[in-house]
Motif scaffolding. Structure first.
Motif, mmCIF file in Angstrom:
data_model
loop_
_atom_site.group_PDB
_atom_site.id
_atom_site.type_symbol
_atom_site.label_atom_id
_atom_site.label_comp_id
_atom_site.label_asym_id
_atom_site.label_seq_id
_atom_site.Cartn_x
_atom_site.Cartn_y
_atom_site.Cartn_z
ATOM 1 N N LYS A 20 -7.959 14.624 -5.080
ATOM 2 C CA LYS A 20 -6.766 15.351 -5.913
ATOM 3 C C LYS A 20 -5.724 14.699 -4.776
ATOM 4 N N ILE A 21 -4.717 13.712 -5.350
ATOM 5 C CA ILE A 21 -3.505 13.327 -4.958
ATOM 6 C C ILE A 21 -2.421 14.345 -4.640
ATOM 7 N N ASP A 41 0.780 -1.197 -0.044
ATOM 8 C CA ASP A 41 -0.120 0.086 0.109
ATOM 9 C C ASP A 41 0.791 1.131 0.053
ATOM 10 N N GLY A 42 0.290 2.387 -0.692
ATOM 11 C CA GLY A 42 0.959 3.685 -0.472
ATOM 12 C C GLY A 42 0.082 4.495 0.193
ATOM 13 N N LEU A 43 0.696 4.679 1.570
ATOM 14 C CA LEU A 43 -0.257 5.869 2.319
ATOM 15 C C LEU A 43 -0.356 7.193 1.501
ATOM 16 N N SER A 44 -1.543 7.457 1.140
ATOM 17 C CA SER A 44 -1.792 8.784 -0.036
ATOM 18 C C SER A 44 -2.390 9.934 1.051
ATOM 19 N N VAL A 45 -1.532 10.987 0.492
ATOM 20 C CA VAL A 45 -2.191 12.351 1.237
ATOM 21 C C VAL A 45 -3.026 13.117 0.229
ATOM 22 N N VAL A 64 -2.395 23.232 -4.051
ATOM 23 C CA VAL A 64 -1.084 22.574 -3.615
ATOM 24 C C VAL A 64 -0.760 21.524 -4.809
ATOM 25 N N ASP A 65 0.524 21.607 -5.144
ATOM 26 C CA ASP A 65 1.233 20.812 -6.089
ATOM 27 C C ASP A 65 2.179 19.835 -5.440
#
Length: 333
Positions: A231-232, A119-123, A132-133
Motif C-alpha cells: 500500500k502506497i 523516480d519518486g522515492l516511495s513510502v 495509515v492514510d
C-alpha cells in the motif's frame, strides 16, 4: 542440341553465381553484425538496476557476442568499483558526492554524467494496514531520525495501533538511503540504525508484504511491480498529501521525494567500440524501458542532448562543478 545445352549450362552457372553472391552477401552482413564483441560492466544502484538489466537484455538480442554484466552493490558500492577502475558504468540513484568527485579528480579519472529517468522515492506499508492514510515530512523525520523514540505506531499519531512498528529500508551504500536521509533528516546518512536494511529492494518488498506492522521505502518501480501486496503512503510536503504516480513525479508535485536517476560512464571506456555502442543503445532506449519497468521517462530533448554529450565527451558533474561549468546541463541541479 549442342548450342541449347550450352545455353542451359550458362543459365545454370549464372543462377549459381547469383546464389553464391547472395549467400556471400548474407554471410558478410552476418559477420559484420556479429563482429562486435567484448564485455561491458555495470554495477551500483538497485533502483536503476531494472532499467539497466532490461536494456542489457535488449542489447544482447542484437549484439549477442557482447557480454553485458549488471551488478547491484548500491550507488556508493558502485562508485567504489567505478573509481577503482573495475566497471565501465555506475548506476546511481543520486548524483556523485563531493568526496567521490574529489577522488576521481585526484586520480585523473573522467566520467560523463547522464540522467536516464525520474523516480519518486516511495513510502509503503503492508496491504492490510488500515490506519495509515498519509504521512507528512515531520512524521517521517520523527520515525527515521537518529535517536528516534518511535517504537510503536501509536508513537507517531494518537489513535494508531499500540503495536510495534517494524522498519525496512536500503543499506548505507544505497543512493536511495543517501537521498532519503538528506531530504527527510537534513543530512545524508543520518538515520536510526535499528531497521532491517538490504541493498536488494525485492527483499524489502518481501519483508513489508509479510508484516502487517511494517513500513519502508524504496524506488517507485518496486512499488509499481508489487501493488497487489503493498500500500502506497501519500506524502505531505507542505501542500497536502500527494501519492507518487507517473504524473506527480514528472511534474514535481510529489515533493520532496521526486528525483532524477543516473548512469555515470567512464570516458576511457568509450574508446572500446562495444562500450560506446552499448551507451548509445542505452540512451536511445532509456525512455521506453524506464516506462516499461515503472519509472518516468525524461523529455525526448533531454535524451537527444545526452547523446550529444556522449558524442562530444562532455565530462564532469553539474551537481559538483555547477551548471555554468558544464557545457550542457541536462537537468537543473
Amino acid at each position: 542440341m549442342c548450342t541449347s545445352g550450352m545455353k542451359d549450362t550458362a543459365k545454370i552457372l549464372s543462377t549459381l553465381l547469383v546464389s553464391l553472391t547472395l549467400v556471400a552477401m548474407g554471410s558478410s552482413c552476418g559477420s559484420a553484425e556479429e563482429s562486435l564483441r567484448g564485455t561491458v560492466s555495470l554495477d551500483g544502484s538497485s533502483t536503476v538496476f531494472p532499467i539497466s538489466e532490461a536494456i542489457a537484455e535488449e542489447f544482447n538480442a542484437v549484439k549477442p557476442r557482447v557480454r553485458v554484466t549488471v551488478g547491484v552493490s548500491g550507488t556508493g558500492g558502485g562508485f567504489k568499483k567505478f573509481l577503482a577502475g573495475e566497471i565501465d558504468i555506475n548506476d546511481a540513484s543520486r548524483p556523485i558526492k563531493g568526496s567521490e568527485y574529489a577522488e576521481a579528480k585526484a586520480s585523473g579519472q573522467k566520467f560523463i554524467e547522464l540522467p536516464v529517468a525520474f523516480d519518486g522515492l516511495s513510502v509503503v506499508v503492508n496491504k492490510n494496514n488500515t490506519w495509515v492514510d498519509k504521512l507528512n515530512v515531520a512524521e517521517l523525520q520523527k520515525i527515521w531520525q537518529p535517536g528516534s523514540s518511535v517504537e510503536k505506531w501509536s508513537d507517531i499519531r494518537a489513535g494508531w495501533p499500540n503495536e510495534p512498528i517494524r522498519l525496512y529500508g536500503p543499506g548505507t551504500d544505497s543512493g536511495t538511503f543517501d537521498y532519503f536521509t538528506e531530504t527527510i533528516n537534513g543530512k545524508s546518512g543520518a538515520s536510526r540504525p535499528d531497521y532491517t536494511a538490504n541493498e536488494d529492494d525485492n527483499a524489502l518488498v518481501r519483508g513489508i508484504s509479510g508484516d502487517q506492522y511494517a513500513l519502508g521505502y524504496f524506488g517507485f518501480a518496486y512499488y509499481a511491480a508489487n501493488q497487489s501486496v503493498l500500500k502506497i503512503v501519500p506524502i505531505d510536503g507542505g501542500n497536502g498529501p500527494v501519492e507518487p504516480t507517473q504524473t506527480t513525479i514528472n511534474n514535481g508535485t510529489y515533493s520532496p521525494l521526486s528525483r532524477p536517476i543516473f548512469i555515470y560512464v567512464r570516458e576511457t571506456s568509450l574508446d572500446r567500440p562495444e562500450a560506446a555502442e552499448f551507451v548509445d543503445f542505452y540512451i536511445e532506449n532509456a525512455g521506453l524501458v524506464a516506462a516499461e519497468v515503472g519509472y518516468i521517462p525524461l523529455p525526448d530533448s533531454t535524451y537527444q542532448r545526452a547523446k550529444e554529450r556522449v558524442a562530444n565527451r562532455v565530462t564532469g558533474s553539474a551537481y559538483i562543478e555547477g551548471p555554468e561549468n558544464i557545457q550542457d546541463n541536462l537537468i537543473d541541479p
